[in-house]
Design a protein around this motif. Sequence first.
Motif, PDB file in Angstrom:
ATOM      1  N   PRO A 124       4.148 -41.748 -30.556  1.00  0.00           N
ATOM      2  CA  PRO A 124       4.744 -40.291 -30.604  1.00  0.00           C
ATOM      3  C   PRO A 124       3.701 -39.224 -29.905  1.00  0.00           C
ATOM      4  O   PRO A 124       4.421 -38.036 -29.767  1.00  0.00           O
ATOM      5  N   LYS A 125       2.597 -39.428 -29.891  1.00  0.00           N
ATOM      6  CA  LYS A 125       1.649 -38.597 -29.176  1.00  0.00           C
ATOM      7  C   LYS A 125       1.602 -38.553 -27.557  1.00  0.00           C
ATOM      8  O   LYS A 125       1.030 -37.825 -26.795  1.00  0.00           O
ATOM      9  N   THR A 126       2.446 -39.613 -26.953  1.00  0.00           N
ATOM     10  CA  THR A 126       2.237 -39.863 -25.522  1.00  0.00           C
ATOM     11  C   THR A 126       2.892 -38.613 -24.753  1.00  0.00           C
ATOM     12  O   THR A 126       4.316 -38.323 -25.258  1.00  0.00           O
ATOM     13  N   LYS A 127       2.345 -37.999 -23.873  1.00  0.00           N
ATOM     14  CA  LYS A 127       2.939 -36.925 -23.126  1.00  0.00           C
ATOM     15  C   LYS A 127       3.248 -37.333 -21.741  1.00  0.00           C
ATOM     16  O   LYS A 127       3.684 -36.583 -21.056  1.00  0.00           O
ATOM     17  N   ALA A 128       2.220 -38.233 -21.209  1.00  0.00           N
ATOM     18  CA  ALA A 128       2.371 -38.581 -19.748  1.00  0.00           C
ATOM     19  C   ALA A 128       1.904 -39.867 -19.275  1.00  0.00           C
ATOM     20  O   ALA A 128       1.240 -40.510 -19.910  1.00  0.00           O
ATOM     21  N   ILE A 147      11.497 -44.938 -18.164  1.00  0.00           N
ATOM     22  CA  ILE A 147      10.723 -44.931 -19.493  1.00  0.00           C
ATOM     23  C   ILE A 147      10.093 -43.654 -19.649  1.00  0.00           C
ATOM     24  O   ILE A 147      10.358 -43.076 -20.957  1.00  0.00           O
ATOM     25  N   ALA A 148      10.098 -42.894 -18.671  1.00  0.00           N
ATOM     26  CA  ALA A 148       9.554 -41.381 -18.689  1.00  0.00           C
ATOM     27  C   ALA A 148      10.825 -40.538 -19.276  1.00  0.00           C
ATOM     28  O   ALA A 148      10.718 -39.663 -20.391  1.00  0.00           O
ATOM     29  N   ALA A 149      12.077 -40.764 -18.582  1.00  0.00           N
ATOM     30  CA  ALA A 149      13.130 -40.237 -18.999  1.00  0.00           C
ATOM     31  C   ALA A 149      13.449 -40.394 -20.740  1.00  0.00           C
ATOM     32  O   ALA A 149      13.838 -39.575 -21.528  1.00  0.00           O
ATOM     33  N   ALA A 150      13.341 -41.754 -20.993  1.00  0.00           N
ATOM     34  CA  ALA A 150      13.768 -42.017 -22.370  1.00  0.00           C
ATOM     35  C   ALA A 150      12.742 -41.573 -23.343  1.00  0.00           C
ATOM     36  O   ALA A 150      13.339 -41.252 -24.327  1.00  0.00           O
ATOM     37  N   HIS A 151      11.621 -41.167 -23.078  1.00  0.00           N
ATOM     38  CA  HIS A 151      10.584 -40.767 -24.008  1.00  0.00           C
ATOM     39  C   HIS A 151      10.173 -39.328 -23.739  1.00  0.00           C
ATOM     40  O   HIS A 151       9.370 -38.776 -24.255  1.00  0.00           O
ATOM     41  N   ASN A 152      10.787 -38.565 -22.813  1.00  0.00           N
ATOM     42  CA  ASN A 152      10.495 -37.305 -22.383  1.00  0.00           C
ATOM     43  C   ASN A 152       8.851 -37.046 -22.008  1.00  0.00           C
ATOM     44  O   ASN A 152       8.320 -36.261 -22.659  1.00  0.00           O
ATOM     45  N   LEU A 153       8.441 -37.793 -21.206  1.00  0.00           N
ATOM     46  CA  LEU A 153       7.168 -37.893 -20.642  1.00  0.00           C
ATOM     47  C   LEU A 153       7.087 -37.224 -19.300  1.00  0.00           C
ATOM     48  O   LEU A 153       7.978 -37.650 -18.426  1.00  0.00           O
TER      49      LEU A 153
END
Length: 376
Positions: A124-128, A147-153
């Motif tokens: 949950p802390k992943t941002k980038a 992956i970035a789109a799915a997790h908002n990164l």
Amino acid sequence: MKKIQMVDLKGQYENIKETVNHSIQEVLDTNTYINGPQVHQFQKSLEEYLDVKHVIPCANGTDALQIAMMGLDLKPGDEVITADFTFAATVEVIALLQLTPVLVDVDMDTFNISIEAIKKAITPKTKAIVPVHLFGQAANMDAIMEIAAAHNLYVIEDNAQAIGANYKYGDGSKKKAGVIGHVASTSFFPSKNLGCYGDGGAIFTNDDALAHQIRGIVNHGMYERYHHDVVGVNSRLDSIQAAVLNAKLPKLDAYNVARQAAANAYSAALANHKNIVTPFIFGDKDSHVFHQYTLRIIDADRNGLMQHLLDKGIPCAIYYPIPLHSQKAYLDTRYKEEDFPVTNQLIKEVLSLPMHTELEEDQVKFITDSILEYLK
Ligand SMILES: *Cc1c(COP(=O)(O)O)cnc(C)c1O
């Protein structure tokens, strides 16, 4: 045969001497050392070349990474995933900004960040995510963007080694490496594929608001003279370096083609040997611009081979000899050796051969003959 160099900056300069000298002389004649017209010209030319809305020049590739991250709304403790097998600049700036680096393993074939490992590392802390386009070939950006789109990164591409490479999407369309993620950084260190004669770097993005934010950050956080809205840095590409880059950018494609030709010659001569794995190209042949030409030497004495080559006057090097997760500065109790099987294997197998724009056929032949002579 000419003496073999790992990187032949002198030979390259000899062929472009007049253009470069003229370009530098213009800066000297106009005394516009900082923010001169050469810098703006280079910015425009690179935007056009990459087909990206914004290029923001800065002092070096490490600054470029740091500033790109400063431009995003990341907070101390946010986790940033990057590759274990690369140069330290990437993890260094993450740590400097008090973000939490999360190193993950890479793929055996491309040496680039592993998609499976990224997925496993997300919390949950992943941002980038910071993919590094290692040795001249883009990471698997289709999967990373998904992956970035799915997790908002955010995706920050470290494109220091792959300027000019084309990335081929799953649907067959192409873009330049470095214009796929939210923001990217590159380096113009002299030995890079597009190198100046000192330090230089740039940030690229298609995001207007982010570009505006970054233009202030590189200039002491100023958006209006003497109004400091954010904490910034001083990071500039100077006009003399921009003048060199203006002379060299029109040659970049030809330079990359020369690297590809040398790589093809190496791979043809070393193909199908039981102890040698030649570089894997993911996509079309224009997708790898061979910042490095890196072999894997398997079930054989890699260090012995390296010494044999050095003894014959053939420079070669191990990029990279120590995984980042084992570096004193980046030790973290969360890391387990079994999380990095590929990096731990690659550091024992990789060997990078001379790679530059001036390599000649007889030199490549001497190098490959010398390798085959040792490995039998
Ligand atoms: C060279 C390089 C950098 C740093 O660039 P500098 O201009 O030397 O600061 C960052 N990342 C990678 C992958 C590099 O190869």
